[in-house]
Design an enzyme around this catalytic site. Sequence first.
Site, PDB file in Angstrom:
ATOM      1  CG  HIS A   1      -7.512   2.790   0.218  1.00 25.15           C
ATOM      2  ND1 HIS A   1      -6.810   2.695   1.405  1.00 25.15           N
ATOM      3  CD2 HIS A   1      -7.206   1.670  -0.492  1.00 25.15           C
ATOM      4  CE1 HIS A   1      -6.101   1.564   1.391  1.00 25.15           C
ATOM      5  NE2 HIS A   1      -6.313   0.940   0.253  1.00 25.15           N
TER       6      HIS A   1
ATOM      7  CD  GLN B   1      -5.017  -0.484  11.418  1.00 27.33           C
ATOM      8  OE1 GLN B   1      -4.018  -0.494  10.683  1.00 27.33           O
ATOM      9  NE2 GLN B   1      -5.887   0.509  11.448  1.00 27.33           N
TER      10      GLN B   1
ATOM     11  CE  LYS C   1     -16.457  -3.234   7.640  1.00 37.05           C
ATOM     12  NZ  LYS C   1     -15.297  -2.360   7.879  1.00 37.05           N
TER      13      LYS C   1
ATOM     14  CD  GLU D   1      -2.779   0.716   2.587  1.00 39.56           C
ATOM     15  OE1 GLU D   1      -3.384  -0.359   2.598  1.00 39.56           O
ATOM     16  OE2 GLU D   1      -2.897   1.575   3.474  1.00 39.56           O
TER      17      GLU D   1
ATOM     18  NE  ARG E   1     -15.738   6.082  10.533  1.00 41.55           N
ATOM     19  CZ  ARG E   1     -15.604   6.133  11.842  1.00 41.55           C
ATOM     20  NH1 ARG E   1     -16.645   5.844  12.604  1.00 41.55           N
ATOM     21  NH2 ARG E   1     -14.453   6.435  12.411  1.00 41.55           N
TER      22      ARG E   1
HETATM   23  P1  FAD Z   1     -16.645   1.089   9.528  1.00 40.10           P
HETATM   24  O1  FAD Z   1     -16.637  -0.309   9.058  1.00 40.10           O
HETATM   25  O2  FAD Z   1     -17.743   1.969   9.068  1.00 40.10           O
HETATM   26  O3  FAD Z   1     -16.564   1.057  11.107  1.00 40.10           O
HETATM   27  C1  FAD Z   1     -16.265   2.232  11.844  1.00 40.10           C
HETATM   28  C2  FAD Z   1     -16.734   2.051  13.279  1.00 40.10           C
HETATM   29  O4  FAD Z   1     -18.164   2.114  13.347  1.00 40.10           O
HETATM   30  C3  FAD Z   1     -16.351   0.711  13.905  1.00 40.10           C
HETATM   31  O5  FAD Z   1     -16.113   0.927  15.276  1.00 40.10           O
HETATM   32  C4  FAD Z   1     -17.591  -0.145  13.708  1.00 40.10           C
HETATM   33  O6  FAD Z   1     -17.681  -1.165  14.683  1.00 40.10           O
HETATM   34  C5  FAD Z   1     -18.695   0.887  13.857  1.00 40.10           C
HETATM   35  N1  FAD Z   1     -19.882   0.645  13.046  1.00 40.10           N
HETATM   36  C6  FAD Z   1     -19.929   0.152  11.784  1.00 40.10           C
HETATM   37  N2  FAD Z   1     -21.204   0.142  11.354  1.00 40.10           N
HETATM   38  C7  FAD Z   1     -21.969   0.663  12.342  1.00 40.10           C
HETATM   39  C8  FAD Z   1     -23.356   0.947  12.490  1.00 40.10           C
HETATM   40  N3  FAD Z   1     -24.231   0.657  11.527  1.00 40.10           N
HETATM   41  N4  FAD Z   1     -23.768   1.506  13.652  1.00 40.10           N
HETATM   42  C9  FAD Z   1     -22.903   1.793  14.651  1.00 40.10           C
HETATM   43  N5  FAD Z   1     -21.559   1.537  14.569  1.00 40.10           N
HETATM   44  C10 FAD Z   1     -21.128   0.992  13.434  1.00 40.10           C
HETATM   45  N6  FAD Z   1      -8.278   5.782   6.405  1.00 40.10           N
HETATM   46  C11 FAD Z   1      -8.158   6.791   5.513  1.00 40.10           C
HETATM   47  O7  FAD Z   1      -8.488   7.944   5.831  1.00 40.10           O
HETATM   48  N7  FAD Z   1      -7.660   6.568   4.255  1.00 40.10           N
HETATM   49  C12 FAD Z   1      -7.300   5.335   3.835  1.00 40.10           C
HETATM   50  O8  FAD Z   1      -6.860   5.179   2.689  1.00 40.10           O
HETATM   51  C13 FAD Z   1      -7.396   4.248   4.755  1.00 40.10           C
HETATM   52  N8  FAD Z   1      -7.038   2.986   4.409  1.00 40.10           N
HETATM   53  C14 FAD Z   1      -7.198   1.956   5.301  1.00 40.10           C
HETATM   54  C15 FAD Z   1      -6.875   0.656   4.911  1.00 40.10           C
HETATM   55  C16 FAD Z   1      -7.012  -0.414   5.797  1.00 40.10           C
HETATM   56  C17 FAD Z   1      -6.645  -1.806   5.365  1.00 40.10           C
HETATM   57  C18 FAD Z   1      -7.471  -0.165   7.123  1.00 40.10           C
HETATM   58  C19 FAD Z   1      -7.601  -1.291   8.101  1.00 40.10           C
HETATM   59  C20 FAD Z   1      -7.814   1.121   7.508  1.00 40.10           C
HETATM   60  C21 FAD Z   1      -7.695   2.192   6.613  1.00 40.10           C
HETATM   61  N9  FAD Z   1      -8.048   3.498   6.958  1.00 40.10           N
HETATM   62  C22 FAD Z   1      -7.911   4.526   6.054  1.00 40.10           C
HETATM   63  C23 FAD Z   1      -8.523   3.806   8.305  1.00 40.10           C
HETATM   64  C24 FAD Z   1     -10.069   3.724   8.433  1.00 40.10           C
HETATM   65  O9  FAD Z   1     -10.671   4.695   7.606  1.00 40.10           O
HETATM   66  C25 FAD Z   1     -10.417   3.961   9.899  1.00 40.10           C
HETATM   67  O10 FAD Z   1      -9.955   2.896  10.681  1.00 40.10           O
HETATM   68  C26 FAD Z   1     -11.861   4.305  10.205  1.00 40.10           C
HETATM   69  O11 FAD Z   1     -11.914   4.823  11.535  1.00 40.10           O
HETATM   70  C27 FAD Z   1     -12.819   3.127  10.133  1.00 40.10           C
HETATM   71  O12 FAD Z   1     -13.017   2.738   8.847  1.00 40.10           O
HETATM   72  P2  FAD Z   1     -13.884   1.420   8.505  1.00 40.10           P
HETATM   73  O13 FAD Z   1     -14.004   1.366   7.053  1.00 40.10           O
HETATM   74  O14 FAD Z   1     -13.356   0.260   9.240  1.00 40.10           O
HETATM   75  O15 FAD Z   1     -15.288   1.877   9.151  1.00 40.10           O
END
Ligand code: FAD
Length: 318
Positions: free
Chosen positions: A95, A211, A200, A19, A125
């Site tokens: 992303h 992560q 998801k 990445e 997110r």
């Molecule tokens: P989600 O899956 O939406 O989850 C976020 C939080 O909300 C979690 O605590 C989950 O349990 C909770 N949740 C989910 N759905 C609900 C619901 N319906 N109601 C209540 N709670 C809920 N960040 C960047 O800015 N740019 C990047 O390019 C980037 N790349 C990444 C790549 C990888 C492989 C990883 C692991 C992370 C990356 N991140 C990046 C970081 C990521 O954006 C953050 O960790 C963010 O805080 C959560 O993203 P998510 O997609 O896991 O969110």
Amino acid sequence: MKVTEHIENAKGKTLFSFEIIPPQKGKSIQELYDNIDPLMEFNPPFIDVTTSREEYIYIDKGNGLLDKKLTRMRPGTLGICASIKHKYNVDTVPHLLCGGFTKEETEYMLVDCHYLGINNVMALRGDAMKDEQSFVPKAGGNHYAVDLVKQIKDLNCGQYLHEVIDTDNKADFCIGVAGYPEKHLESPSLQSDLKRLKEKVDAGADYVVTQMFFDNSKYFAFVEKAREMGITIPIIPGIKPIAVQRHLQVLPQIFRIDLPEDLIDAVDKCKNNAEIKQVGIEWAIQQSLELKAAGVPFLHYYSMGKSENIRQIASQVF
Ligand code: FAD
């Protein structure tokens, strides 16, 4: 080709991917190429390109007042994906974030991806902005990654935001999502976070990238729990080598992950950065070899734009 097709074609062999982050605005893309070049010998089937959230900057107006402006420090994710795909003939995975984007902007990005022949995307997110207590979606934007997955999946069926388009030219995105072996920092428990991951997957995610973690037992336990919950898609481990002393403080702080005592002790014994880098490389090699022996589909490395340590790790693992 889709990430999932690369996995199927590999027939159980572990593949290498990594990445990168776009350069800061105004910097040359050449620096990125210079870091990608040494990694191409390990034949990565795909390269991920991160997207950064917008942030506020304060511009001195010269009259004692400051102008608050919203800007993106590292724009260009899709352009970089297109240029890497063209230059190296590899698949690229942009992303996509909920944060900072309306659903319309996301739709246009997906249309651009389709025209560029990019058919893998990571649906995320994003984090809260620096001055926000918690994540707030942009007005008209997706709130959770699951909502973004649904939007992409709808588009795959010709269901755009405001119209259904019946065409032979439908997109067919393969969708990656994030998983957290030590749970997401906002989640009340690992079990609850896994339920969100399952949502998801049920919405249409095709694979998970985790992560970073430094203790493989956390990854193995996570995969086991995910399988028990009915999550059957590939779960790709994300590996980051420690490179500087500061990582011992900032990685647990930012990502709420634990570092193993042995790793902390080894870093503490180092006399300079070169020694710390070496400890990080050796730790990541051991992690990678164990994960490879366990048959993981990919080893995905967080390069953070620097490739020398990743090259040294890959040369011992692949
Ligand atoms: P989600 O899956 O939406 O989850 C976020 C939080 O909300 C979690 O605590 C989950 O349990 C909770 N949740 C989910 N759905 C609900 C619901 N319906 N109601 C209540 N709670 C809920 N960040 C960047 O800015 N740019 C990047 O390019 C980037 N790349 C990444 C790549 C990888 C492989 C990883 C692991 C992370 C990356 N991140 C990046 C970081 C990521 O954006 C953050 O960790 C963010 O805080 C959560 O993203 P998510 O997609 O896991 O969110």
